[in-house]
Structures are given as structure tokens and as C-alpha cells.
Design an enzyme around this catalytic site. Sequence first.
Site, PDB file in Angstrom:
ATOM      1  N   LYS A 192      80.216  -3.802 -60.645  1.00  0.00           N
ATOM      2  CA  LYS A 192      81.151  -3.614 -59.522  1.00  0.00           C
ATOM      3  C   LYS A 192      81.977  -4.882 -59.364  1.00  0.00           C
ATOM      4  O   LYS A 192      81.470  -5.908 -58.909  1.00  0.00           O
ATOM      5  CB  LYS A 192      80.399  -3.314 -58.227  1.00  0.00           C
ATOM      6  CG  LYS A 192      81.327  -2.729 -57.169  1.00  0.00           C
ATOM      7  CD  LYS A 192      80.963  -3.110 -55.768  1.00  0.00           C
ATOM      8  CE  LYS A 192      81.290  -4.524 -55.420  1.00  0.00           C
ATOM      9  NZ  LYS A 192      82.746  -4.854 -55.342  1.00  0.00           N
ATOM     10  N   GLU A 270      74.431 -16.666 -58.581  1.00  0.00           N
ATOM     11  CA  GLU A 270      75.300 -17.848 -58.661  1.00  0.00           C
ATOM     12  C   GLU A 270      76.090 -17.847 -57.365  1.00  0.00           C
ATOM     13  O   GLU A 270      77.010 -17.060 -57.184  1.00  0.00           O
ATOM     14  CB  GLU A 270      76.187 -17.738 -59.902  1.00  0.00           C
ATOM     15  CG  GLU A 270      76.779 -19.055 -60.309  1.00  0.00           C
ATOM     16  CD  GLU A 270      78.225 -19.184 -59.903  1.00  0.00           C
ATOM     17  OE1 GLU A 270      78.462 -19.754 -58.809  1.00  0.00           O
ATOM     18  OE2 GLU A 270      79.093 -18.733 -60.658  1.00  0.00           O
ATOM     19  N   CYS A 304      83.675 -22.089 -57.275  1.00  0.00           N
ATOM     20  CA  CYS A 304      82.380 -22.481 -56.686  1.00  0.00           C
ATOM     21  C   CYS A 304      82.018 -23.927 -56.994  1.00  0.00           C
ATOM     22  O   CYS A 304      81.276 -24.549 -56.234  1.00  0.00           O
ATOM     23  CB  CYS A 304      81.268 -21.591 -57.215  1.00  0.00           C
ATOM     24  SG  CYS A 304      81.495 -19.899 -56.738  1.00  0.00           S
ATOM     25  N   GLU A 405      81.668 -24.338 -47.506  1.00  0.00           N
ATOM     26  CA  GLU A 405      82.615 -24.426 -48.612  1.00  0.00           C
ATOM     27  C   GLU A 405      84.020 -24.085 -48.087  1.00  0.00           C
ATOM     28  O   GLU A 405      84.213 -23.027 -47.481  1.00  0.00           O
ATOM     29  CB  GLU A 405      82.185 -23.354 -49.616  1.00  0.00           C
ATOM     30  CG  GLU A 405      82.444 -23.639 -51.025  1.00  0.00           C
ATOM     31  CD  GLU A 405      81.834 -22.544 -51.919  1.00  0.00           C
ATOM     32  OE1 GLU A 405      81.330 -21.517 -51.432  1.00  0.00           O
ATOM     33  OE2 GLU A 405      81.901 -22.745 -53.136  1.00  0.00           O
TER      34      GLU A 405
HETATM   35  C1  SIN Z   1      82.821 -19.889 -60.143  1.00  0.00           C
HETATM   36  O1  SIN Z   1      83.653 -20.366 -59.411  1.00  0.00           O
HETATM   37  O2  SIN Z   1      81.961 -19.128 -59.702  1.00  0.00           O
HETATM   38  C2  SIN Z   1      82.772 -20.161 -61.618  1.00  0.00           C
HETATM   39  C3  SIN Z   1      83.535 -21.325 -62.062  1.00  0.00           C
HETATM   40  C4  SIN Z   1      83.293 -21.686 -63.507  1.00  0.00           C
HETATM   41  O3  SIN Z   1      82.753 -20.907 -64.286  1.00  0.00           O
HETATM   42  O4  SIN Z   1      83.648 -22.799 -63.881  1.00  0.00           O
END
Ligand code: SIN
Length: 508
Positions: A192, A270, A304, A405
Amino acid sequence: MSSTPAPTLPATLALARPELLVSRCLIDGAWRDAADGRRFAVTDPASGALLAEVPDCGAADAAAAVDAAQRAFAAWRRATSRERAALLKRWHAAILANQEDLARLISLEQGKPLAESRGEVLYGASYVEWFAEEAQRIHGDILPQAQAGKQLFVLKEPVGVVAAITPWNFPLAMLARKIAPALAAGCAVVAKPAEDTPLTALALARLLQEAGAPAGLVNVLPASRAQTPAVADAWLADARVRKISFTGSTAVGKHLARASADTLKKVSLELGGNAPFIVFDDADVDAAVAGLMAAKFRNAGQTCVCPNRVLVQDGIHDTFVAALARAVAALRVGPADGGSAEIGPLINQRALAKVQHHVEDALAKGARLVTGGARHDCAEAPHGHFFTPTVLAGATADMRFNHEETFGPMVPVFRFATEAEAIALANATPYGLAAYFYSRDIARVWDVAQALEAGMVGVNEGALSSEAAPFGGIKESGYGREGSRYGLDDYLHTKYVCQGNLARHARA
Ligand code: SIN
């Protein structure tokens, strides 16, 4: 295949193969509408223009996808390692052959500048190639004989049907790095994509189909924000789904972990980060500024692993902030089809409001605005969610971005005096995804790399992501790894086989 009229795309983002803009979901090898016929709109975040209407899948579609994946898994798990590798290699070739169209789709629905989208396509493709190779290196083990008459073996087996739930910030790379190891291991996938960016995922699935994937091996179900829980809950409750791999917020990740407990699925998460970026007095300032710019402004700060807090030691603080401000003020903001933009729009109004709120909160608590600080009015795209790249000095721990964040183009700079102070500040967060530091003192490098509570540490380096390395976090940034040989383990079970009654081999 498309069931809505083809949109008029900006000329610079038109597709060479318009059929790659797919507006159906993929279940059991067939492009379908949702069972109840619902659809939702996908729009360009720079202009607000409608790009497509795609099926808004629900529980019935989710169950049909698992039925198909379970059937496909029964055959795929018996495919040889070379057959699995061959499919992934053909998919890799198809991604490369269509890389420009894929990049344009990413820019259209996600908004990142075309150069970055092109980079994302190659980044995502690198995982597919890596796992095509890794598929051929899934080794079991023969253990030393501990008891007479018994032989002990270890087999690595695919976990089964995998549910992949992916975010909007890297719509191609995040899906590729879940599907590729799953297929390499012998698993089938129900996926998804994020509601903001389903088009890239559907195009990727189409290329996988063209590469010869059997029906049902990978199923892709778009769903709106309102319908997503119906799809996710159906997969969470279904005991045939043996693994969830999720990239997204910590709050959703915790929900998925809890809800997976009833069927004890394997889970990879993650999740969010709050990356510190520490610059010590002994650092190369130019290299540190360049590293920070690369790490922080990737995808307009919507990554992230983006540094969320910059910590600079007293001795170089002012020099560093001045150099950073010059680099940040020079960034060009604009829509992806504008050609020269380095910073695109934020994904939606909520994202823009969050950055604005973090800036206002910091200023109210005593931060100093060095550059930027407000919404960016873009003449070419007046409806886009642009924010001017921003630097704040005088950051303190009570400011909101220290706990959340920001996910946008804002750099808050803290000043520190000692190494111990920097490490304490860096680790004072429930998150533990990435951390960065710059220093030329070799003894400090090892001490700090070990002291930082993060799954990934960049030392004198702002770009740490690689298909060859284990990407993932600790603490509330999640668990499980993506990429490298470690990334395959998450899709495999370890089975121990004990063969007994081998009397002829027993010692008298
Ligand atoms: C992400 O922002 O979740 C992944 C970033 C990356 O793979 O460098």
C-alpha cells in the site's frame, strides 16, 4: 488500462510512455477498480492540479490481494535462486529503461526537483540490483556434529506474504527496497503506497509485470487516508500475512507493532528520526557545511535521516553559522518543472503548517532568525506549499523541534562547549535513526561514533544511505534493516533440521 481521462501534464514533465500513469490497482496480475468502485484524487503539490483518480481500496481488496499473494507464494518459494535473481535483474533493467518517466512521475506527485527524482530512481534501482545479486547468496549451514548419529542443518526460508506500507517522501526507493529483498527471499508482496504518491508505485508495479512477474506475486493497492486503516487492519488480522514492513511515523509504527502481536508477524519498522548533526571545533568547516546542506535539504528536508538539530562548538560557531547562512540563502526554491529549483514544495498544507509552527515556537522562545523564516511565495506556482530555507541560531532544548521531527527546510543551530554536553544533547531524544558529526580528531571519532544512540552514524559525511549498507534505527526509530545482506534476513526464517538415526556414522 487508464480509466480516468489522461491529465494534461506540464510539458517538461510529460511522459514518453503515457501508459505508465496507471489509475487502477494491481491484484492477482489484473488491473482493477476497487471492489466498491471508490476512487480518490492524486494531485501535484506544486500546482494543486489533478493528476489522476485511483482506486480507493478497502478491506475486500486487501483480502483479495492476500489470496492472490498466498497462491503466488506457493510457487515462488520453490523458484530457484537464479530464477528469482533473473526476475529482479529484468525489473532493474526495466526501471533503468524507463528512468526518465519514473522521475517525472515522482516529481509530479511528490514535488521534488527533477534532478532529485532522477537520483531517487537510480537509488531505488540500486536496491533491486543489489537484491538480484543477493538472491543467489542465501546460504544455510551445516553445523558441526555435536552428538553421534545426528546431523544438524540450518535452512533459510522465505517468511511468506509480506505487507509493505510505504511513505510519500521516496515513493519509488522505499517500495523498491521492500519488494526487492522480499522477492529475492522467495516471498510474495501486498503493498500500500502512501495516499499522496500512489502513481510511482503503480508504474513500478507495471514495469515488474512487464519484466515477467507471475500474477499475484506483487499486488499494489492505493488507499486514501480514510480507507488506509481498512486495508492495514485487514492485513494485520490476516494470519497468512507473515510480515509487515513499514516506513513512516513512529505513532503508526507502534500501532502496527501492537496490532501484529495477535498473529505474531515479523515486523520491520523504519520510523521517525530526530537526527543530531554535531560540528566540533576541530572540524573542516567547509566540509561540514557542504555535508549539512546535502543531508538537510534533500527532498526539502522531508527525509527521515535529515539532520533535525545542528550542534556547533563554541570556537567555530559564528564562522559556521555565517557560512551556513550564505549557502542556505542561495538555495533556489520552485516547482519541479521549473528546471533550476533545488527546493520543491512541501507535500501538503499540514507539512507547511508544521514548519511554520516550529519556526514561530522557536522565535517565541528566544531563537534568532538568521535567514528565511516564512512561507515562500512562488510566482510560477502560487498554490504550492513552499517554505523559504531557514536557519535559526540560539536553539535551546525547550523548543518544539528538539522533540519533534520538523520534516522541512529549517535548520536550528545549538551552541555547545564540551564533547560530553554535545553527546548528552544529541542523545536526549526517544529517536535513534541517524546521527552525524564532523571532527578531524581520530580518537574523538571512535568515541563519539560509539556514544551516539543511533542506528546509523555519518562521520565527516552527510550522505550515508546506500543499498550496500544496513539502513535502520534503534530506540523509537524502529527495528529491522533495509539494504545490504542484513536487509535480506528480515524476509527469512531460520529453520533447524535435525536428521537422526545416522547409526552408520556414529562412533562405535
Ligand atoms: C527515508 O527518508 O525514510 C529514507 C531516506 C533514505 O533512504 O536515505
